[in-house]
Design a protein around this motif. Sequence first.
Motif, PDB file in Angstrom:
ATOM      1  N   PHE A 101       0.643  -1.068  -0.054  1.00 34.05           N
ATOM      2  CA  PHE A 101       0.106   0.060   0.086  1.00 34.05           C
ATOM      3  C   PHE A 101       0.862   1.449  -0.053  1.00 34.05           C
ATOM      4  CE2 PHE A 101      -2.332   3.429   2.154  1.00 34.05           C
ATOM      5  CZ  PHE A 101      -3.683   3.117   1.344  1.00 34.05           C
ATOM      6  N   GLY A 102       0.579   2.087  -0.803  1.00 36.07           N
ATOM      7  CA  GLY A 102       1.382   3.613  -0.954  1.00 36.07           C
ATOM      8  C   GLY A 102       2.729   3.438  -1.961  1.00 36.07           C
ATOM      9  N   VAL A 103       2.706   2.253  -2.494  1.00 34.85           N
ATOM     10  CA  VAL A 103       3.818   2.218  -3.346  1.00 34.85           C
ATOM     11  C   VAL A 103       3.088   1.999  -4.851  1.00 34.85           C
ATOM     12  CG1 VAL A 103       5.662   0.687  -4.311  1.00 34.85           C
ATOM     13  CG2 VAL A 103       5.137   0.828  -1.989  1.00 34.85           C
ATOM     14  N   CYS A 104       3.677   2.951  -5.802  1.00 33.66           N
ATOM     15  CA  CYS A 104       3.294   3.186  -7.269  1.00 33.66           C
ATOM     16  C   CYS A 104       3.568   1.973  -8.072  1.00 33.66           C
ATOM     17  CB  CYS A 104       3.938   4.153  -7.842  1.00 33.66           C
ATOM     18  SG  CYS A 104       3.471   4.456  -9.494  1.00 33.66           S
ATOM     19  N   GLU A 105       2.280   1.266  -8.633  1.00 30.79           N
ATOM     20  CA  GLU A 105       2.395   0.105  -9.277  1.00 30.79           C
ATOM     21  C   GLU A 105       3.395   0.145 -10.437  1.00 30.79           C
ATOM     22  OE1 GLU A 105      -1.240  -1.215 -10.570  1.00 30.79           O
ATOM     23  OE2 GLU A 105      -1.592  -2.597  -8.793  1.00 30.79           O
ATOM     24  N   ASP A 106       3.549   1.444 -10.942  1.00 37.67           N
ATOM     25  CA  ASP A 106       4.351   1.507 -12.360  1.00 37.67           C
ATOM     26  C   ASP A 106       5.845   1.879 -12.096  1.00 37.67           C
ATOM     27  OD1 ASP A 106       2.251   1.319 -13.946  1.00 37.67           O
ATOM     28  OD2 ASP A 106       2.190   3.340 -14.528  1.00 37.67           O
ATOM     29  N   CYS A 107       5.980   2.831 -11.188  1.00 35.79           N
ATOM     30  CA  CYS A 107       7.488   3.396 -10.924  1.00 35.79           C
ATOM     31  C   CYS A 107       8.194   2.676  -9.572  1.00 35.79           C
ATOM     32  CB  CYS A 107       7.681   4.876 -10.931  1.00 35.79           C
ATOM     33  SG  CYS A 107       6.943   5.433  -9.789  1.00 35.79           S
ATOM     34  N   LYS A 165      -4.576  10.227   0.800  1.00 40.13           N
ATOM     35  CA  LYS A 165      -5.553  11.148   1.499  1.00 40.13           C
ATOM     36  C   LYS A 165      -6.723  11.163   0.647  1.00 40.13           C
ATOM     37  CE  LYS A 165      -3.412  12.405   6.051  1.00 40.13           C
ATOM     38  NZ  LYS A 165      -3.137  13.468   6.790  1.00 40.13           N
ATOM     39  N   ALA A 166      -6.398  11.983  -0.653  1.00 40.15           N
ATOM     40  CA  ALA A 166      -7.601  12.194  -1.499  1.00 40.15           C
ATOM     41  C   ALA A 166      -8.063  11.180  -2.188  1.00 40.15           C
ATOM     42  CB  ALA A 166      -6.789  13.417  -2.653  1.00 40.15           C
ATOM     43  N   ARG A 167      -7.221  10.128  -2.614  1.00 43.08           N
ATOM     44  CA  ARG A 167      -7.630   8.969  -3.386  1.00 43.08           C
ATOM     45  C   ARG A 167      -6.913   7.717  -2.748  1.00 43.08           C
ATOM     46  NH1 ARG A 167     -11.580   6.965  -6.140  1.00 43.08           N
ATOM     47  NH2 ARG A 167     -11.138   5.614  -7.880  1.00 43.08           N
ATOM     48  N   PRO A 168      -7.810   7.194  -1.531  1.00 45.21           N
ATOM     49  CA  PRO A 168      -6.726   6.167  -0.827  1.00 45.21           C
ATOM     50  C   PRO A 168      -6.795   4.793  -1.700  1.00 45.21           C
ATOM     51  CG  PRO A 168      -8.932   6.842   0.424  1.00 45.21           C
ATOM     52  CD  PRO A 168      -8.913   7.630  -0.623  1.00 45.21           C
ATOM     53  N   VAL A 169      -7.521   4.530  -2.404  1.00 44.04           N
ATOM     54  CA  VAL A 169      -7.587   3.326  -3.432  1.00 44.04           C
ATOM     55  C   VAL A 169      -6.644   3.390  -4.613  1.00 44.04           C
ATOM     56  CG1 VAL A 169     -10.056   2.657  -2.571  1.00 44.04           C
ATOM     57  CG2 VAL A 169      -9.579   4.100  -4.928  1.00 44.04           C
ATOM     58  N   THR A 170      -5.920   4.694  -4.637  1.00 44.46           N
ATOM     59  CA  THR A 170      -5.023   4.719  -5.848  1.00 44.46           C
ATOM     60  C   THR A 170      -3.965   3.694  -5.872  1.00 44.46           C
ATOM     61  OG1 THR A 170      -4.030   6.131  -7.016  1.00 44.46           O
ATOM     62  CG2 THR A 170      -3.372   6.294  -4.752  1.00 44.46           C
ATOM     63  N   LYS A 171      -3.343   3.238  -7.051  1.00 46.57           N
ATOM     64  CA  LYS A 171      -2.351   2.350  -7.117  1.00 46.57           C
ATOM     65  C   LYS A 171      -1.092   3.211  -7.669  1.00 46.57           C
ATOM     66  CE  LYS A 171      -5.450  -1.170  -8.294  1.00 46.57           C
ATOM     67  NZ  LYS A 171      -5.739  -2.536  -9.101  1.00 46.57           N
ATOM     68  N   LEU A 172      -1.295   4.377  -8.202  1.00 41.06           N
ATOM     69  CA  LEU A 172      -0.353   5.123  -8.755  1.00 41.06           C
ATOM     70  C   LEU A 172       0.188   6.434  -8.363  1.00 41.06           C
ATOM     71  CD1 LEU A 172      -1.835   4.471 -12.424  1.00 41.06           C
ATOM     72  CD2 LEU A 172       0.115   3.267 -11.475  1.00 41.06           C
ATOM     73  N   CYS A 173       1.179   6.932  -8.381  1.00 38.81           N
ATOM     74  CA  CYS A 173       1.591   8.201  -7.710  1.00 38.81           C
ATOM     75  C   CYS A 173       1.147   9.115  -8.727  1.00 38.81           C
ATOM     76  CB  CYS A 173       3.235   8.294  -7.707  1.00 38.81           C
ATOM     77  SG  CYS A 173       4.071   8.097  -9.326  1.00 38.81           S
ATOM     78  N   ILE A 174       1.108  10.400  -8.560  1.00 40.91           N
ATOM     79  CA  ILE A 174       0.700  11.546  -9.076  1.00 40.91           C
ATOM     80  C   ILE A 174       1.156  11.576 -10.679  1.00 40.91           C
ATOM     81  CG2 ILE A 174       1.676  13.381  -8.225  1.00 40.91           C
ATOM     82  CD1 ILE A 174      -1.798  13.470  -9.154  1.00 40.91           C
ATOM     83  N   CYS A 196       2.752   9.214 -12.264  1.00 40.35           N
ATOM     84  CA  CYS A 196       2.530   7.978 -13.319  1.00 40.35           C
ATOM     85  C   CYS A 196       0.855   8.260 -13.647  1.00 40.35           C
ATOM     86  CB  CYS A 196       2.994   6.734 -12.786  1.00 40.35           C
ATOM     87  SG  CYS A 196       4.593   6.335 -12.451  1.00 40.35           S
ATOM     88  N   LYS A 197       0.130   8.543 -12.684  1.00 41.74           N
ATOM     89  CA  LYS A 197      -1.159   8.811 -12.951  1.00 41.74           C
ATOM     90  C   LYS A 197      -1.412   9.805 -14.192  1.00 41.74           C
ATOM     91  CE  LYS A 197      -5.825   8.062 -12.829  1.00 41.74           C
ATOM     92  NZ  LYS A 197      -6.421   6.857 -13.218  1.00 41.74           N
ATOM     93  N   SER A 198      -0.571  11.171 -14.009  1.00 39.51           N
ATOM     94  CA  SER A 198      -0.708  12.023 -15.159  1.00 39.51           C
ATOM     95  C   SER A 198      -0.339  11.483 -16.618  1.00 39.51           C
ATOM     96  CB  SER A 198       0.166  13.292 -14.684  1.00 39.51           C
ATOM     97  OG  SER A 198      -0.299  13.759 -13.564  1.00 39.51           O
ATOM     98  N   LYS A 199       0.662  10.602 -16.577  1.00 35.53           N
ATOM     99  CA  LYS A 199       1.058  10.224 -17.726  1.00 35.53           C
ATOM    100  C   LYS A 199       0.257   9.304 -18.390  1.00 35.53           C
ATOM    101  CE  LYS A 199       6.265  10.219 -16.450  1.00 35.53           C
ATOM    102  NZ  LYS A 199       7.241   9.319 -16.107  1.00 35.53           N
TER     103      LYS A 199
END
Length: 121
Positions: A80-86, A96-105, A107-110
């Motif tokens: 948890f809290g580790v980006c799946e991509d990088c 805190k904004a999106r607790p279910v996220t799998k990507l850092c900001i 990687c999500k932007s890309k």
Amino acid sequence: MDHKDLEYFRNLLTGMIEEAQNKGDSTIEEMTDNAEVFADPADRATMESDRAFTLRIRDRERRLIKKIKEAIQRLDDGSFGVCEDCGEEVGIPRLKARPVTKLCINCKSKQEESENQQNDL
């Protein structure tokens, strides 16, 4: 991420899943309680439209519950809290904004940029 942060997110996710499940249960109860007969076809169409909208919301809640369960699993296995991509930390503010996220900001932007370019084609 320290133990205090992990417990914060576990409590947050647990609360989110309980809330989503309660909403789903109340939606089902409301839909079964509204077995009405309409003389006017327009009223019937409005009710059917409302029902379809409610079902779409319920489907979104169902998918959210699945994502929450996956996030809880990541808490359990330590990812948890580790980006799946990088592989970098996602960051507490993003979690805190999106607790279910799998990507850092980044990687999500890309990912979104790539999706937008594909949609433009």
